[in-house]
Structures are given as structure tokens and as C-alpha cells.
Enzyme design. Structure first.
Site, mmCIF file in Angstrom:
data_model
loop_
_atom_site.group_PDB
_atom_site.id
_atom_site.type_symbol
_atom_site.label_atom_id
_atom_site.label_comp_id
_atom_site.label_asym_id
_atom_site.label_seq_id
_atom_site.Cartn_x
_atom_site.Cartn_y
_atom_site.Cartn_z
ATOM 1 N N HIS A 203 0.831 -1.211 0.000
ATOM 2 C CA HIS A 203 0.000 0.000 0.000
ATOM 3 C C HIS A 203 0.862 1.256 0.000
ATOM 4 C CE1 HIS A 203 -3.287 -2.759 0.893
ATOM 5 N NE2 HIS A 203 -4.150 -1.766 0.824
ATOM 6 N N HIS A 245 1.426 -3.689 9.296
ATOM 7 C CA HIS A 245 2.851 -3.598 8.973
ATOM 8 C C HIS A 245 3.619 -2.980 10.135
ATOM 9 C CE1 HIS A 245 2.675 -4.651 4.677
ATOM 10 N NE2 HIS A 245 1.512 -4.030 4.673
#
Length: 282
Positions: A203, A245
């Protein structure tokens, strides 16, 4: 009582005087096996005494030190302490520890019962806005509906940039194979096999690359340019808030996506390739 002459001869022959039960002296040779009645007095048999005499002092000393240091069991090589760790290794270990601690502290939307669990649905909408499938579908639709050659050229190169991003991120994840944070919930939208790994954030790479692409070719008004930058930053930040993440995954993802756009400019498709591609589509 033996005479001094007998004592000196016994010393020269390597014998030791020993007093028997009847008060008489008996001589035991140091190089020979002692008599059986002396071995029984010491509480051992002749075989044990012979083995004990044949064992060298160095061997006894080495075996005693190895057993005492390891507790009777030799430690594996990877469990031994490194006495001279490198400075780079210490720095990387410290950075990894800080990264894990900071990522866990910032994962405030990792689940519903987190401190910011009520904001989790909004964060998941931001996650979908940076996903690859909506971007690929949107770029392909705009390419198909575009009437001008300039618009078709831009959309075709955007589609190429998105495919390039998917390939590079997938290869990087398959090589590094870093696991996602332990507090992450695998409820992401449309995941693939490599999405089980964390480094780098796809992303973040997509947001940085698309932001540069939009600012260079599509968005010209100043308010919209600010919104594009805010969107890219918020997409990367939401990855840490959702617990998807680590912080370093997002930071490296921004860096990787920024330089991916330079590669897109180098591989920019010419109008000749554009016309042939559009002709095949129609």
C-alpha cells in the site's frame, strides 16, 4: 622396624611403605597394581583401580572442565555467546527492537477492543482505497473510456506502473519473507499468497508511486495536490494503525514507491506502442 638402608632402597625402587594390620611394613610399588587386600581396604576392585591409574591427569582435568561448564551436556554452537559482536549487528538488532516496540504501540486499531477500535472501519476504507485491485480496475476502465490520445497514453502508462508495482513488491516480499506483526488480524481485502509477508508495504509503495504519477500528469490544482499528498500519507500511516505492517515496512515502502516512478518514466510507453495497444483492445 626397617633399617635406613632398607628405606633408601625402597625409595630408589619407587615403593611406598605401608603398615599392615600386624604392625609390619609392606612396600607398594607405584608402577604396579596394589595387592588385593589394600584395594578392598580402599573400597574398589582391581579393574577400577587399573582404569583410574591409566587415566591421564590432563584427560581428567579436561573432562572435568567440560562437564562443569556445560552441566554434563554440550551446548549447541548457535546457543554460544558471541564475544565480539559487530557494530552493524548491534545497530540492526537495536533498530529491530525499536521497530517492534513502536509498531506495537501504534497499532491502536488492530482489533475492535483496542484503544481506537471504533475507528477501525474507517481505517479499513482507507486500506481499500490504496489496494491494487481498485486501482487496476479504475485505470483499465479509464483507458477504455478515454477518447483523447493524451488521456489514453497517461492511463496506459498508469496501468503499466501498477502492474510493475505488483511485480516488484511481490518479488521483494518473497525474498525477504518478514512476518506481519503478531497483533495483526488477517482480515484484509483480497489477499494473495505473498500478502502473508510484511516487508515492504505494498500500500505504501503504491500510494507513493501513484501520488507522484497523479501530481505529474493529472492533478494541477493546488488544493487537489494537497489532498493527494494527504491521502498517500494517510494510507501509509493506516497500515501501522491497523497492525498490518511494522514502521520500517511503511518507510521503506514510501522510499521504494518514490523511486518506482522514476523507473516508470524510463519505461514510458510511446504513442506508437499506444496506438497498437488501443487497436488490439478495440
Amino acid at each position: 622396624m626397617p633399617s635406613p638402608k632398607a628405606r633408601s632402597s625402597a625409595a630408589r625402587s619407587g615403593s611406598v611403605p605401608c603398615t599392615g594390620g600386624n604392625g609390619r611394613y609392606e612396600f607398594i610399588s607405584l608402577s604396579r597394581t596394589p595387592p588385593p587386600h589394600l584395594l578392598q581396604r580402599q573400597g574398589s576392585d582391581p579393574t577400577t583401580a587399573r582404569l583410574r591409574a591409566s587415566e591421564s591427569p590432563n584427560r581428567r582435568r579436561g573432562s572435568g572442565s567440560s562437564t562443569s561448564s556445560t552441566g554434563g551436556q554440550q551446548l549447541p554452537e548457535e546457543d554460544c555467546m558471541k564475544l565480539n559482536p559487530s557494530i552493524i549487528g548491534i545497530a540492526l538488532s537495536s533498530l529491530l527492537a525499536i521497530d517492534l516496540w513502536l509498531s506495537k504501540r501504534l497499532g491502536v486499531c488492530a482489533c475492535e477492543d483496542s484503544s481506537w477500535g471504533s475507528v477501525r472501519p474507517l481505517m479499513k476504507l482507507v486500506e481499500i482505497s490504496g489496494h491494487g485491485i481498485p486501482w487496476l480496475a479504475g485505470a483499465a476502465y479509464c483507458l477504455y473510456k478515454s477518447d483523447s490520445a493524451a488521456g489514453q497514453e497517461v492511463m496506459l502508462n498508469l496501468l503499466m506502473a501498477l502492474v510493475l508495482d505488483l511485480v516488484l513488491v511481490g518479488v521483494m516480499k518473497a525474498v525477504v519473507r518478514r512476518r506481519r506483526p503478531a497483533h495483526n488480524r488477517m482480515d484484509m481485502f483480497a489477499t494473495f499468497s505473498v500478502d502473508g509477508y510484511s516487508f515492504p508495504s505494498g500500500h505504501a509503495t503504491r500510494a507513493a508511486m501513484c501520488a507522484r504519477f497523479l501530481l505529474a500528469h493529472l492533478v494541477l490544482a493546488a488544493p487537489l495536490r494537497v489532498l493527494v499528498l494527504l491521502w498517500a500519507t494517510f494510507v501509509g500511516f493506516s497500515r501501522v494503525l491497523l497492525g498490518r505492517h511494522h514502521v520500517t515496512d511503511v518507510v521503506f515502502g514510501f522510499f521504494m514507491g518514490y523511486w518506482q516512478y522514476n523507473l516508470v518514466e524510463i519505461l514510458w510507453l510511446s504513442p506508437v506502442v499506444l496506438q497498437s495497444t488501443i487497436g488490439q483492445l478495440h
